[in-house]
Design an enzyme around this catalytic site. Structure first.
Site, PDB file in Angstrom:
ATOM      1  N   ASP A 187       0.660  -0.822  -0.092  1.00 17.60           N
ATOM      2  CA  ASP A 187      -0.176   0.417   0.051  1.00 17.60           C
ATOM      3  C   ASP A 187       0.841   1.394   0.092  1.00 17.60           C
ATOM      4  O   ASP A 187       1.952   1.261   0.059  1.00 17.60           O
ATOM      5  CB  ASP A 187      -1.106  -0.053   0.841  1.00 17.60           C
ATOM      6  CG  ASP A 187      -2.016  -0.826   1.154  1.00 17.60           C
ATOM      7  OD1 ASP A 187      -1.805  -1.916   0.618  1.00 17.60           O
ATOM      8  OD2 ASP A 187      -2.107  -1.618   3.036  1.00 17.60           O
ATOM      9  N   ASP A 202      -1.398  -2.424  -4.532  1.00 22.41           N
ATOM     10  CA  ASP A 202      -2.692  -3.165  -3.919  1.00 22.41           C
ATOM     11  C   ASP A 202      -3.259  -1.781  -3.298  1.00 22.41           C
ATOM     12  O   ASP A 202      -3.552  -0.686  -3.902  1.00 22.41           O
ATOM     13  CB  ASP A 202      -2.078  -3.290  -2.393  1.00 22.41           C
ATOM     14  CG  ASP A 202      -3.472  -4.389  -1.766  1.00 22.41           C
ATOM     15  OD1 ASP A 202      -3.922  -4.770  -2.336  1.00 22.41           O
ATOM     16  OD2 ASP A 202      -2.698  -4.742  -0.466  1.00 22.41           O
ATOM     17  N   ASP A 225      -4.522   1.850   3.083  1.00 14.55           N
ATOM     18  CA  ASP A 225      -5.568   0.117   3.900  1.00 14.55           C
ATOM     19  C   ASP A 225      -5.624   0.591   5.307  1.00 14.55           C
ATOM     20  O   ASP A 225      -4.154   1.663   5.864  1.00 14.55           O
ATOM     21  CB  ASP A 225      -4.795  -0.656   3.600  1.00 14.55           C
ATOM     22  CG  ASP A 225      -5.207  -0.909   1.955  1.00 14.55           C
ATOM     23  OD1 ASP A 225      -6.279  -0.551   1.558  1.00 14.55           O
ATOM     24  OD2 ASP A 225      -5.247  -2.071   1.270  1.00 14.55           O
ATOM     25  N   ARG A 229     -13.380   0.170  -3.625  1.00 16.17           N
ATOM     26  CA  ARG A 229     -13.246   0.523  -1.846  1.00 16.17           C
ATOM     27  C   ARG A 229     -13.209   1.968  -1.463  1.00 16.17           C
ATOM     28  O   ARG A 229     -11.386   2.089  -1.605  1.00 16.17           O
ATOM     29  CB  ARG A 229     -11.651  -0.523  -2.182  1.00 16.17           C
ATOM     30  CG  ARG A 229     -11.802  -1.861  -2.433  1.00 16.17           C
ATOM     31  CD  ARG A 229     -10.610  -3.130  -2.294  1.00 16.17           C
ATOM     32  NE  ARG A 229     -10.453  -4.027  -2.045  1.00 16.17           N
ATOM     33  CZ  ARG A 229      -9.339  -4.507  -1.906  1.00 16.17           C
ATOM     34  NH1 ARG A 229      -8.296  -4.234  -1.725  1.00 16.17           N
ATOM     35  NH2 ARG A 229      -9.237  -6.276  -2.360  1.00 16.17           N
TER      36      ARG A 229
END
Length: 460
Positions: free
Chosen positions: A236, A275, A279, A331
């Site tokens: 991330d 990714d 997060d 997301r």
């Protein structure tokens, strides 16, 4: 009249977008501390003031408990201006392997571009420099082609070499941040090819930085991920794990000139090297992400990483406000377990590959209020939510501007339920209380958030 009202609101929000310094959690001090070395660039008084800003009281979940003050209590020798990877690691404590345990208050100003692939001699490494001798992509593709290997997880010497390669990259491009730290960018600051890891710490502030291309040199093939399998990457741009009281504000997240859409196809699936952008996982909680810009990415923000009922219950409490989600596909965020307050965010959604905006996951309790969604061709209000095993979401005061249409109010749950089964309940069971400043009517959100969100909006 509408233009006058919008202009007045824009002026008001310009004054409130960058919070005024809060000193309630920081010790009183007089004067402006000197930098730790006379060779370091001088900082303007305003830059020094912004570096010591703390999260205002009541500004989202990160204001809960002791609040979030970052490195505001740093002594003069713990104020640094950094321009290289080595200087960044040194300023964060001196040793990347142990920096997460460094709790000394510190303020780190990032100047210019710092590349996570920078070697000890200052030259940039590439993926082959970090690869284990037993790994190459060609060897991996030959070994685990589903036509030969089958639909089972890779194993054996080439997979083991890939895992060792990931370990090599993690040691080099994952930059660990300790408690009581502020990392703040001067104008034009960019962190590229790295992950800022906030793990098992508390009281961290990250502001005014562009995060660019946190690429994975060694993606893993997951043959049972979905009907046809998928490539999954490791890194991330910011990862918040097992941490509390974290404020992420006025940053920009982008894949730059290396988007996943430009990657090749292997085993019939896109070779994905990125990714998440931000997060928040592994029992992390009390996070506020505000005034950030997320540009044209695929997987953006995961809140909660597992459906397993256990330590995440009662955690993963996050506030997202005044962020711009521009051209991302999914997301935005996807939520498990947490009480997540999503208000006054602007969404610009488009593209044939768009999947959903807000993912309603296991035991999640999302409260989405006064957000604005601008929809590209082929995207409808029914596409904005996605059921990932959740049951309820509160949505109030949201608006959409459909492709070729006029802005209008929307009942997100009603639009979803009209075309999907099972229905979602419109009551997440809680009401947010931690908010700072006025909540804008949804029609004003794109007028304010568009020009003010992202890096280089603070006067540094």
């Amino acid at each position: 009249m509408h233009r006058i009202a919008a202009s007045a609101a824009l002026i008001t929000l310009t004054l409130t977008a960058a919070p005024t310094p809060a000193v309630a959690h920081a010790p009183a001090r007089t004067g402006t501390p000197a930098l730790s070395s006379p060779t370091q660039d001088r900082l303007s008084p305003l830059a020094r003031q912004l570096g010591r800003q703390t999260l205002p009281a009541g500004d989202g979940w990160a204001a809960a408990g002791p609040g979030t003050t970052g490195g505001s209590a740093a002594t003069a020798d713990q104020v640094h201006v950094v321009t290289t990877r080595a200087e960044l690691i040194a300023a964060l404590g001196g040793d990347n392997a142990t920096n997460a345990g460094n709790t000394t208050p510190k303020i780190v100003y990032v100047k210019g571009t710092i590349d996570g692939f920078e070697g000890a001699d200052g030259k940039l490494l590439d993926c082959t420099d970090l690869a284990d001798p037993g790994y190459s992509l060609d060897a991996y593709l030959a070994a685990y082609d589903p036509a030969v290997w089958g639909r089972v997880a890779p194993s054996g010497p080439v997979e083991a070499a890939r895992v060792r390669s990931v370990t090599n990259q993690t040691r080099h491009t994952q930059i660990n941040v300790g408690s009581n730290t502020t990392v703040i960018g001067l104008r034009g600051a960019r962190l590229t090819g790295l992950t800022l890891m906030i793990d098992r710490v508390s009281n961290v502030i990250v502001r005014n930085i562009t995060f660019d291309d946190a690429r994975d040199c060694f993606p893993a093939w997951s043959p049972t991920d979905g009907e046809a399998g998928n490539w999954n990457s490791q890194y991330d741009q910011i990862s918040v794990r097992r941490s509390e009281n974290v404020w992420i504000e006025h940053n920009t997240f982008t894949d730059g000139d290396n988007p996943d859409s430009a990657q090749p196809v292997h085993f019939g699936r896109p070779y994905q090297v990125h990714d998440g952008a931000l997060d928040i996982t592994h029992t992390a909680s009390l996070v506020t992400a505000a005034w950030n810009r997320f540009d044209g990415r695929d997987k953006l923000m995961l809140i909660g990483s597992s459906n397993t009922v256990g330590p995440d219950v009662g955690r993963l409490n996050v506030t997202l406000h005044h962020n711009l989600f521009d051209g991302s596909l999914q997301r935005l965020p996807r939520v498990r377990f947490g009480q997540v307050d999503i208000y006054n965010n602007a969404y610009r959604l488009n593209g044939d590959d768009f999947e959903y905006a807000i993912g309603v996951g296991v035991q999640s309790a999302v409260y989405a209020e006064n957000n604005h969604f601008t929809l590209g061709a082929g995207i409808t209000a029914a596409d904005l939510l996605y059921d990932w095993g959740g049951t309820a979401i509160t949505t109030r005061g949201n608006w959409v501007t459909p492709a070729g249409g006029l802005p209008r109010p929307v009942d997100l749950v009603g639009a979803y339920n009209a075309v999907h089964d099972p229905d979602l309940s419109p009551d997440a069971g809680w009401t947010p209380t931690l908010r700072h400043g006025p909540v804008l009517p949804a029609p004003l959100v794109p007028l304010v958030v568009g020009p003010l969100a992202g890096a280089d909006r603070l006067p540094l």
